[in-house]
Design an enzyme around this catalytic site. Structure first.
Site, short mmCIF file in Angstrom:
data_model
loop_
_atom_site.label_atom_id
_atom_site.label_comp_id
_atom_site.label_asym_id
_atom_site.label_seq_id
_atom_site.Cartn_x
_atom_site.Cartn_y
_atom_site.Cartn_z
N HIS A 290 43.10 -36.27 -37.41
CA HIS A 290 42.62 -37.55 -37.93
C HIS A 290 43.67 -38.18 -38.86
O HIS A 290 43.35 -38.82 -39.86
CB HIS A 290 41.30 -37.35 -38.67
CG HIS A 290 40.34 -38.50 -38.56
ND1 HIS A 290 39.35 -38.57 -37.62
CD2 HIS A 290 40.24 -39.65 -39.27
CE1 HIS A 290 38.68 -39.69 -37.77
NE2 HIS A 290 39.21 -40.38 -38.76
N ASP B 250 47.82 -37.10 -31.42
CA ASP B 250 48.16 -38.17 -32.35
C ASP B 250 48.48 -37.57 -33.70
O ASP B 250 48.26 -36.39 -33.96
CB ASP B 250 47.08 -39.26 -32.42
CG ASP B 250 45.79 -38.84 -33.13
OD1 ASP B 250 45.81 -37.91 -33.97
OD2 ASP B 250 44.75 -39.46 -32.85
N GLY B 251 49.05 -38.42 -34.58
CA GLY B 251 49.39 -37.99 -35.94
C GLY B 251 50.89 -38.00 -36.16
O GLY B 251 51.61 -37.13 -35.66
N GLY C 289 48.19 -44.51 -34.66
CA GLY C 289 47.08 -45.07 -35.43
C GLY C 289 47.58 -46.12 -36.43
O GLY C 289 47.52 -47.33 -36.18
N ARG D 124 56.01 -41.88 -34.87
CA ARG D 124 56.60 -43.08 -35.45
C ARG D 124 57.80 -43.62 -34.69
O ARG D 124 58.20 -44.77 -34.89
CB ARG D 124 57.05 -42.79 -36.91
CG ARG D 124 55.91 -42.37 -37.82
CD ARG D 124 54.93 -43.51 -38.07
NE ARG D 124 53.79 -43.08 -38.89
CZ ARG D 124 52.61 -42.71 -38.39
NH1 ARG D 124 52.40 -42.70 -37.08
NH2 ARG D 124 51.64 -42.35 -39.19
N GLN E 257 35.85 -44.67 -28.10
CA GLN E 257 35.70 -43.53 -29.02
C GLN E 257 34.35 -43.58 -29.70
O GLN E 257 34.00 -44.54 -30.38
CB GLN E 257 36.81 -43.52 -30.07
CG GLN E 257 36.71 -42.33 -31.02
CD GLN E 257 35.95 -42.64 -32.29
OE1 GLN E 257 36.13 -43.70 -32.85
NE2 GLN E 257 35.09 -41.72 -32.73
N SER F 268 44.32 -33.67 -32.69
CA SER F 268 44.36 -34.61 -33.80
C SER F 268 43.79 -33.97 -35.04
O SER F 268 42.81 -33.22 -34.96
CB SER F 268 43.55 -35.87 -33.46
OG SER F 268 43.46 -36.75 -34.57
C1 FMN Z 1 42.43 -46.75 -41.03
C2 FMN Z 1 42.10 -45.67 -40.04
C3 FMN Z 1 40.86 -45.66 -39.44
C4 FMN Z 1 40.54 -44.69 -38.50
N1 FMN Z 1 39.34 -44.76 -37.87
C5 FMN Z 1 39.07 -43.90 -36.87
C6 FMN Z 1 37.90 -44.03 -36.09
O1 FMN Z 1 37.09 -44.94 -36.31
N2 FMN Z 1 37.68 -43.12 -35.11
C7 FMN Z 1 38.57 -42.11 -34.84
O2 FMN Z 1 38.33 -41.31 -33.93
N3 FMN Z 1 39.70 -41.97 -35.54
C8 FMN Z 1 39.98 -42.84 -36.53
N4 FMN Z 1 41.15 -42.73 -37.22
C9 FMN Z 1 42.11 -41.66 -36.85
C10 FMN Z 1 43.07 -42.13 -35.75
O3 FMN Z 1 42.41 -42.22 -34.50
C11 FMN Z 1 44.25 -41.15 -35.54
O4 FMN Z 1 43.74 -39.86 -35.35
C12 FMN Z 1 45.27 -41.14 -36.67
O5 FMN Z 1 45.36 -42.38 -37.33
C13 FMN Z 1 46.62 -40.76 -36.06
O6 FMN Z 1 47.57 -40.62 -37.01
P1 FMN Z 1 48.68 -41.76 -37.39
O7 FMN Z 1 47.94 -42.78 -38.19
O8 FMN Z 1 49.63 -40.94 -38.21
O9 FMN Z 1 49.30 -42.31 -36.14
C14 FMN Z 1 41.48 -43.68 -38.19
C15 FMN Z 1 42.73 -43.69 -38.80
C16 FMN Z 1 43.06 -44.67 -39.71
C17 FMN Z 1 44.44 -44.67 -40.32
O1 173 Z 2 38.39 -43.89 -41.84
C1 173 Z 2 38.40 -43.12 -40.89
O2 173 Z 2 39.35 -42.35 -40.70
C2 173 Z 2 37.30 -43.08 -39.94
O3 173 Z 2 37.45 -42.41 -38.97
C3 173 Z 2 36.04 -43.80 -40.13
C4 173 Z 2 34.92 -43.35 -39.49
C5 173 Z 2 33.71 -43.98 -39.69
C6 173 Z 2 33.61 -45.08 -40.49
C7 173 Z 2 34.72 -45.53 -41.10
C8 173 Z 2 35.94 -44.90 -40.92
#
Ligand code: FMN
Ligand code: 173
Length: 356
Positions: A253, A284-285, A307, A288, A132, A251
């Protein structure tokens, strides 16, 4: 079964223990979302609103959860969503997650903001990896990351398009959240001496001026298939596929960017209507339970990703904690497939949904 106590009956059982072992600000970073966290909850609630219509008297004596994503064979239609900085949750960090996902035969998407180099993750991994990427202000650096991912054996580039800036996250602002000592985005050229907030780091590195032209550019500099992550609008999905994306990851996020954004399971059918015939669609999202996986796959998702639950397992017991979380998804999915009349993933369809 892995050596974790049987009190872990569902993925969310790991959340309470993770909260107890993590520093409060790290827990808040993982658990939290944008604003009032309405979309964090909405993602889960959208699954709850969908109801199933199980089918009987179908031979489910032999079952398989196997599937593929962009031609890659997988033990099941559930994978690891990319999340940043795994060593915040456990010292083994990304290595533990890669080993657990590989042992389970599941797809692991590794974040460019990993706290272990993408090469070290690839060496530890025994299963398929996707990389990613956020497009960085420095396009030379962006390109070199793509080349490093190719050289290390990653099988797709997952371009995150939903994070021009980090969203307004109340908990992180309240906590003045900073990266813990020793946790750094080691794939990227940033100093080790600063004490940056995540938003600072992000603003320096990630390009907020990204447009569709840049998606075309990224498509043109790699032979790896491109997946665009962070789309909920059908017209955005259509454009991504027109520009050559092989997959779209629906997503928001995890509700961390736009509070009030549509739940991903609400957005999924409209995205599928537009690009379902020409690209693979993932989600995603709020996934559970095995029933959530079944509902998304019945709607048309090829694979769904978890995630936060992976980070809960990681915090609780490193590699074996992640393995336990992934095994719960697979075990629940196997049983719900059996009880709904689905011997394999191909037999999971909209006929199982009350409101297809
Ligand atoms: C702590 C944390 C860090 C994340 N960092 C990234 C990341 O670096 N890049 C990214 O594409 N998505 C990031 N995400 C989003 C996840 O890829 C994903 O879309 C999301 O967590 C899915 O939902 P869920 O946590 O309900 O399963 C992050 C999510 C969390 C909770
Ligand atoms: O925290 C996040 O969700 C995330 O995607 C992220 C992206 C770049 C740096 C740190 C966290």
């Amino acid at each position: 079964m892995p050596a974790v106590p049987t009190r872990f009956v569902r993925a969310e059982d790991f959340a309470a223990v993770a909260q107890a072992v993590l520093p409060t600000d790290v827990w808040d970073y993982v658990a939290g979302g944008a604003g009032d966290e309405r979309t964090v909850r909405a993602n889960e609630e959208a699954f709850h609103r969908l109801t199933l219509v199980p089918r009987m008297l179908i031979d489910v004596g032999t079952r398989t959860l196997h599937t593929t994503a962009l031609g890659v064979p997988l033990a099941g239609p559930i994978g690891v969503a990319p999340t940043s900085y795994h060593t915040m949750a456990h010292p083994d960090g990304e290595l533990a997650v890669a080993r657990a996902a590989g042992a389970a035969g599941l797809l692991n998407i590794v974040s460019v903001f990993s706290s272990t180099t993408l090469e070290d993750v690839a060496k530890a991994a025994t299963g398929p990896l996707w990389f990613q990427l956020y497009c960085l202000r420095d396009r030379g650096l962006t390109r070199s990351l793509i080349e490093r991912a190719e050289a290390a054996g990653y099988r797709a580039i997952v371009l995150g398009v939903d994070l021009p800036v980090i969203g307004y996250r109340d908990r992180d602002i309240r906590n003045a959240f900073r990266l813990p000592p020793g946790v750094r985005p080691v794939n990227l050229p940033v100093g080790t001496e600063q004490d940056p907030t995540l938003a600072d780091l992000n603003a320096v590195l990630v390009d907020p001026r990204l447009t569709w032209q840049d998606v075309e550019w990224i498509r043109s500099v790699t032979d790896l298939p491109l997946v665009v992550k962070g789309i909920v609008a059908p017209s955005d999905a259509e454009r991504a596929v027109q520009l050559g994306a092989s997959g779209v990851l629906v997503s928001n996020h995890g509700g961390r960017q736009v509070d009030g954004s549509v739940a991903t399971m609400t957005a999924l059918p409209d995205v599928l209507d537009v690009v379902g015939g020409s690209a693979e669609v993932y989600l995603d999202g709020g996934v559970r339970r095995g029933t959530d996986v079944l509902k998304a796959v019945a709607t048309g998702a090829r694979v769904v990703f978890a995630g936060r639950p992976v980070l809960w397992g990681l915090a609780v017991d490193g590699e074996s904690g992640v393995r336990a979380v992934l095994d719960l998804y697979l075990r629940e999915l196997d049983l719900v497939m059996a009880t709904c009349g689905c011997p394999d993933v191909a037999s999971i369809g909209p006929h199982l949904l009350r409101n297809p």
